[in-house]
Design an enzyme around this catalytic site. Structure first.
Site, PDB file in Angstrom:
ATOM      1  N   ALA A 277       0.851  -1.194   0.000  1.00 22.84           N
ATOM      2  CA  ALA A 277       0.000   0.000   0.000  1.00 22.84           C
ATOM      3  C   ALA A 277       0.881   1.236   0.000  1.00 22.84           C
ATOM      4  CB  ALA A 277      -0.903   0.017   1.242  1.00 22.84           C
TER       5      ALA A 277
ATOM      6  N   TYR B  70      -5.131   9.603   2.356  1.00 23.65           N
ATOM      7  CA  TYR B  70      -4.802   8.183   2.552  1.00 23.65           C
ATOM      8  C   TYR B  70      -6.070   7.382   2.889  1.00 23.65           C
ATOM      9  CZ  TYR B  70      -3.159   4.071   5.192  1.00 23.65           C
ATOM     10  OH  TYR B  70      -2.966   2.808   5.677  1.00 23.65           O
TER      11      TYR B  70
HETATM   12  N1  LIG Z   1       1.280   1.100   9.053  1.00 24.29           N
HETATM   13  C1  LIG Z   1       0.140   1.288   9.698  1.00 24.29           C
HETATM   14  O1  LIG Z   1       0.101   1.923  10.761  1.00 24.29           O
HETATM   15  C2  LIG Z   1      -1.148   0.728   9.164  1.00 24.29           C
HETATM   16  C3  LIG Z   1      -2.338   0.955   9.890  1.00 24.29           C
HETATM   17  C4  LIG Z   1      -3.517   0.426   9.387  1.00 24.29           C
HETATM   18  C5  LIG Z   1      -3.535  -0.302   8.224  1.00 24.29           C
HETATM   19  N2  LIG Z   1      -2.378  -0.491   7.537  1.00 24.29           N
HETATM   20  C6  LIG Z   1      -2.435  -1.240   6.284  1.00 24.29           C
HETATM   21  O2  LIG Z   1      -1.723  -2.453   6.447  1.00 24.29           O
HETATM   22  C7  LIG Z   1      -1.123  -2.838   5.208  1.00 24.29           C
HETATM   23  C8  LIG Z   1       0.364  -3.104   5.408  1.00 24.29           C
HETATM   24  O3  LIG Z   1       0.972  -1.914   5.857  1.00 24.29           O
HETATM   25  P1  LIG Z   1       2.479  -1.860   6.373  1.00 24.29           P
HETATM   26  O4  LIG Z   1       2.447  -1.133   7.663  1.00 24.29           O
HETATM   27  O5  LIG Z   1       3.092  -3.206   6.283  1.00 24.29           O
HETATM   28  O6  LIG Z   1       3.084  -0.886   5.274  1.00 24.29           O
HETATM   29  P2  LIG Z   1       4.612  -0.642   4.857  1.00 24.29           P
HETATM   30  O7  LIG Z   1       5.531  -1.188   5.877  1.00 24.29           O
HETATM   31  O8  LIG Z   1       4.671   0.792   4.471  1.00 24.29           O
HETATM   32  O9  LIG Z   1       4.739  -1.547   3.565  1.00 24.29           O
HETATM   33  C9  LIG Z   1       4.085  -1.209   2.386  1.00 24.29           C
HETATM   34  C10 LIG Z   1       4.577  -2.107   1.304  1.00 24.29           C
HETATM   35  O10 LIG Z   1       3.932  -1.706   0.091  1.00 24.29           O
HETATM   36  C11 LIG Z   1       4.926  -1.639  -0.919  1.00 24.29           C
HETATM   37  N3  LIG Z   1       4.554  -0.722  -1.974  1.00 24.29           N
HETATM   38  C12 LIG Z   1       4.364   0.611  -1.895  1.00 24.29           C
HETATM   39  N4  LIG Z   1       4.102   1.101  -3.116  1.00 24.29           N
HETATM   40  C13 LIG Z   1       4.120   0.050  -3.972  1.00 24.29           C
HETATM   41  C14 LIG Z   1       3.929  -0.092  -5.361  1.00 24.29           C
HETATM   42  N5  LIG Z   1       3.676   0.958  -6.147  1.00 24.29           N
HETATM   43  N6  LIG Z   1       4.028  -1.316  -5.919  1.00 24.29           N
HETATM   44  C15 LIG Z   1       4.296  -2.394  -5.147  1.00 24.29           C
HETATM   45  N7  LIG Z   1       4.501  -2.329  -3.836  1.00 24.29           N
HETATM   46  C16 LIG Z   1       4.407  -1.111  -3.242  1.00 24.29           C
HETATM   47  C17 LIG Z   1       6.172  -1.182  -0.198  1.00 24.29           C
HETATM   48  O11 LIG Z   1       7.286  -1.452  -0.993  1.00 24.29           O
HETATM   49  P3  LIG Z   1       8.673  -0.616  -0.819  1.00 24.29           P
HETATM   50  O12 LIG Z   1       9.354  -1.259   0.359  1.00 24.29           O
HETATM   51  O13 LIG Z   1       9.367  -0.834  -2.104  1.00 24.29           O
HETATM   52  O14 LIG Z   1       8.268   0.797  -0.579  1.00 24.29           O
HETATM   53  C18 LIG Z   1       6.084  -2.027   1.057  1.00 24.29           C
HETATM   54  O15 LIG Z   1       6.555  -3.331   0.829  1.00 24.29           O
HETATM   55  C19 LIG Z   1      -1.462  -1.720   4.225  1.00 24.29           C
HETATM   56  O16 LIG Z   1      -2.612  -2.055   3.513  1.00 24.29           O
HETATM   57  C20 LIG Z   1      -1.768  -0.538   5.115  1.00 24.29           C
HETATM   58  O17 LIG Z   1      -2.636   0.390   4.473  1.00 24.29           O
HETATM   59  C21 LIG Z   1      -1.177  -0.014   7.992  1.00 24.29           C
END
Ligand SMILES: NC(=O)c1ccc[n+]([C@@H]2O[C@H](COP(=O)([O-])OP(=O)(O)OC[C@H]3O[C@@H](n4cnc5c(N)ncnc54)[C@H](OP(=O)(O)O)[C@@H]3O)[C@@H](O)[C@H]2O)c1
Length: 310
Positions: free
Chosen positions: A65, A130
């Site tokens: 994401a 977002y």
């Molecule tokens: N973080 C939070 O606090 C939070 C809270 C609620 C829900 N969520 C949801 O939980 C899920 C996982 O989040 P997370 O915290 O694991 O996020 P994260 O650590 O930011 O990881 C996001 C991943 O998405 C990849 N990505 C971004 N742009 C991309 C693209 N254009 N093509 C392919 N891959 C791409 C990133 O790759 P790169 O490493 O190359 O950038 C990374 O592997 C998401 O759906 C997020 O919305 C997160």
């Protein structure tokens, strides 16, 4: 006996906080294919269709994401492409092929005005770019007509990447006093605990699209209990070696202006997961303790002299 091998599970966002943990927790369920941004850029719909045809997964867990909440205010089109359009393309392609999707979403689909934890069917009213892009992604995935489970989680931290836990630990190394927002409340969730809960869910339901289809819809999954960022910062510092002396002061949101507005209260009610599937995540304090313990063990094994390890 040779049977038809089960179609693989594809995890997007494999370098992310949740994606990296999913690679491990889903491994017992079948062949897990890791897709990072280089293998599959979610900003490119043709690439999504091509990769899904090539790899032919039975199940996709979309953990990729655009997660930079403040930057999204300045890049709404990019956030929309990755968070809103891509899940729709993935879901459509899977629906056509008879595959299933587990798509991750967020507490930021809510406006934060509730006085009780949000349920899956509460009204969504995101207050930043977002949140709007993630809500549009939920709708696109769910309307594709296939087997789609949208798992909303909240306040994710882990031992890698960019997150609140690591930011607070880093700041505490250079400052004696930290001011942290105390009037935003949510449920801090360790990425590994979430990945374990998703694996448990899939182990229970099976990764077969037919079974998953019966559960198409929304599901809230985050650690139990609630905290403010201030509470979380205090808990992190109390349990991190060498930072016990740092003073943490509560401030309100107005004292820490950010580009994106954030909901003041976004606790998710996770009863549906418990009642329908028997999935219960640990209290956030317990998960945090475990995460910090794992961090300590990992650091010790890195600093241990080679001779001691041999
Ligand atoms: N973080 C939070 O606090 C939070 C809270 C609620 C829900 N969520 C949801 O939980 C899920 C996982 O989040 P997370 O915290 O694991 O996020 P994260 O650590 O930011 O990881 C996001 C991943 O998405 C990849 N990505 C971004 N742009 C991309 C693209 N254009 N093509 C392919 N891959 C791409 C990133 O790759 P790169 O490493 O190359 O950038 C990374 O592997 C998401 O759906 C997020 O919305 C997160």
């Amino acid at each position: 006996v040779s049977g038809t091998p089960r179609a693989p599970i594809l995890v997007t966002g494999a370098t992310g906080q949740v994606g990296a943990e999913l690679l491990r927790t889903l491994a017992p369920l079948g062949t897990v294919l890791a897709c990072d941004r280089r293998r599959l850029d979610l900003g490119d719909p043709d690439a999504i269709r091509r990769v899904l045809r090539e790899l032919a997964p039975g199940l996709v867990v979309n953990a990729a994401a655009y997660t930079a909440v403040d930057r999204a205010e300045e890049e709404p089109h990019l956030a929309h492409a990755i968070n809103a359009l891509a899940p729709g393309v993935i879901a459509e392609e899977l629906a056509r092929r008879g595959g299933a999707l587990v798509h991750l979403s967020t507490d930021y689909v809510f406006d934060g005005e509730s006085s009780r934890p949000y349920r899956e069917d509460d009204r969504c009213a995101p207050i930043n770019v977002y949140g709007r892009s993630k809500r549009a992604g939920e709708e696109a995935a769910l309307s594709a007509g296939g087997a789609v489970l949208v798992v909303r989680t909240s306040w994710v931290y882990g031992l890698r990447g960019r997150n609140f836990l690591l930011a607070i630990q880093r700041l505490a190394r250079s400052r004696e006093r930290l001011q942290v927002v105390a009037d935003q409340v949510g449920s801090p969730t360790w990425s590994r605990a979430l990945a374990e809960a998703i694996a448990q869910l899939l182990a229970r339901l099976g990764t077969d699209p037919g079974r998953l289809r019966e559960h198409t819809g929304l599901l809230h999954l985050c650690c139990a209990g609630q905290a403010s960022w201030f509470d979380l910062a205090r808990a992190i510092l109390a349990a991190t070696a060498g930072t016990g002396q740092v003073t943490v002061e509560p401030i309100d949101t107005a004292g820490y202006p950010t580009r994106a507005a954030r909901p003041r209260y976004s606790v998710l009610d996770c009863r549906r997961a418990a009642e329908r599937l028997g999935i219960r995540m640990p209290p956030w304090e317990q998960a945090l303790e475990q995460a910090l313990e794992d961090q300590r063990i990992a650091r010790e094994s890195l600093t241990e002299p080679a001779a001691a390890r041999a």
